[in-house]
Design an enzyme around this catalytic site. Structure first.
Site, PDB file in Angstrom:
ATOM      1  N   THR A  88      73.547  71.139   1.114  1.00 41.38           N
ATOM      2  CA  THR A  88      72.843  71.593   2.317  1.00 41.38           C
ATOM      3  C   THR A  88      71.703  72.521   1.925  1.00 41.38           C
ATOM      4  O   THR A  88      71.863  73.396   1.081  1.00 41.38           O
ATOM      5  CB  THR A  88      73.794  72.319   3.283  1.00 41.38           C
TER       6      THR A  88
ATOM      7  N   PHE B 206      69.216  75.422   3.116  1.00 41.02           N
ATOM      8  CA  PHE B 206      69.073  76.500   4.088  1.00 41.02           C
ATOM      9  C   PHE B 206      67.669  77.088   3.980  1.00 41.02           C
ATOM     10  O   PHE B 206      67.073  77.105   2.895  1.00 41.02           O
ATOM     11  CB  PHE B 206      70.072  77.627   3.817  1.00 41.02           C
TER      12      PHE B 206
END
Length: 299
Positions: free
Chosen positions: A191, A193
Site C-alpha cells: 500500500t 501512503f
C-alpha cells in the site's frame, strides 16, 4: 487541581483504530510523532485542516493534528475510494510518501480454530486481497469499517465462529490468536501512503528523485486530454499515475489525478506543465516531495 499535561509531540492522524495498517505506517515512518486515530477519512483530513470537511462535522482543538498518513492506492486493489476527492477539498498538501508491504493475519478469540470459524470480517480492501484463503476455508466475508476495528469487534463479541483479517499488532492489542499467518493472495501486496500537511513544503529542486502530484480538468474541446498530455511525452517526463473520477456525480465533469517524476523547476516538467495548463480549466499541484526508496526497488 493540577492541569493535565499537554503532549509536546507533533501529531499525525490516520483513519482506523489502533493496530490498523495506517497506524503501522505512522509508527514506521515517523516514530517520533504521536499517532491519532480517526474514525473516517473525513475526520483525518479535518484533523489536519483544522476545520470541517463534511457537512455538520466538528473538529475539537484536542483532535487536531500536524500531519495525516493516508492510504492512496494498493498494488492488488487499486486506488482507495474518497481520498482523491478529499485532498483538493481539504486544501492539504502532499509532503511525502511511504510504502508498506501489507501482511494480513487471520485471527479469532482464544480457543477458536480454523474448524470453528465460519465468517471473516475486515475492510473491503483486505477481504479483496485475501480471496484465495477465504474461499479455501469456505468463510463468509463480512465487510467492516477497517481492519483493526474488525479485530476489536471480534474480540468484544467473543464468538469462536467469527474471525478477522488484520495486522499482527491488532492481534496483540485486542488479545486475539492468529490462526493463519500472511494470508494475502499476492506476496508483493503493498500500500502506498501519502503524508499530508496544512503547509505547502515543496522538496528542493535537484535534490534527488522527486515526485510531483497534481489534479486537473481539461477544457471542453475535442482531443483536449490528448493534447494536454502530449507535453509530457515530447519532453520525456515519466507519468507514473493517471486516474480519472467524476465530480459531484456529473458524467460531464471529470477530474484527473496524476503523479509524475521530476520537479516543476526542472525544464522538461516545467514545459510539460505549461502545455498542460493551456488546455486546462483548472490545474492544482498537490505536492512536490522526495520519491520513496521503494520506487527504485520496484522497477
Amino acid at each position: 487541581m493540577t492541569a493535565k499535561p499537554v503532549s509536546a509531540k507533533p501529531k499525525i492522524a490516520y483513519q482506523g483504530e489502533p493496530g490498523a495498517n495506517s497506524h503501522l505506517a505512522c509508527v514506521e515512518a515517523f516514530p517520533d510523532l504521536e499517532p491519532v486515530a480517526c474514525a473516517t477519512f473525513d475526520d483525518a483530513f479535518a484533523a489536519v485542516a483544522g476545520r470541517a470537511i463534511a457537512p455538520g462535522q466538528r473538529v475539537r482543538r484536542d483532535e487536531r493534528a500536524d500531519f495525516a498518513m493516508i492510504p492512496i492506492e494498493n498494488s492488488a486493489n487499486g486506488r482507495v475510494a474518497d481520498v482523491h476527492h478529499l485532498m483538493p477539498l481539504a486544501s492539504l498538501h502532499i509532503v511525502g510518501e511511504h510504502f508498506v508491504p501489507i501482511h494480513h493475519q487471520l485471527m479469532a478469540v482464544p480457543g477458536a480454530s480454523l474448524k470453528t470459524i465460519t465468517s471473516v470480517q475486515s475492510h473491503v480492501q483486505a477481504l479483496g486481497q485475501c480471496r484465495k484463503k477465504i474461499h479455501e476455508l469456505g468463510l463468509k466475508a463480512v465487510i467492516g469499517e477497517d481492519t483493526a476495528g474488525s479485530a476489536h469487534e471480534i474480540a468484544k463479541a467473543g464468538d469462536p465462529t467469527r474471525a478477522a483479517l488484520a495486522s499482527k499488532l491488532a492481534a496483540e492489542i485486542y488479545g486475539l490468536e492468529i490462526l493463519a499467518k500472511d494470508v494475502e493472495d499476492a506476496a508483493n501486496n503493498t500500500t502506498r501512503f501519502v503524508v499530508l500537511s496544512r503547509e505547502k513544503n515543496w522538496a528542493r529542486p535537484k535534490n534527488g528523485p522527486t515526485v510531483t502530484s497534481f489534479v486537473f480538468r481539461v477544457r471542453n474541446i475535442p482531443a483536449a486530454l490528448y493534447k494536454a498530455l502530449g507535453g509530457f511525452a515530447t519532453n520525456g517526463v515519466n507519468m507514473t499515475k493517471l486516474e480519472s473520477y467524476q465530480l459531484d456525480g456529473a458524467f460531464t465533469a471529470t477530474q484527473f489525478y496524476a503523479d509524475v517524476e521530476g520537479h516543476p523547476e526542472d525544464r522538461p516538467l516545467k514545459l510539460a506543465l505549461e502545455e498542460l495548463e493551456y488546455f486546462c480549466e483548472e490545474l492544482t499541484v498537490l505536492g512536490v516531495y522526495p520519491a520513496h526508496p521503494f520506487r527504485a526497488k520496484a522497477r
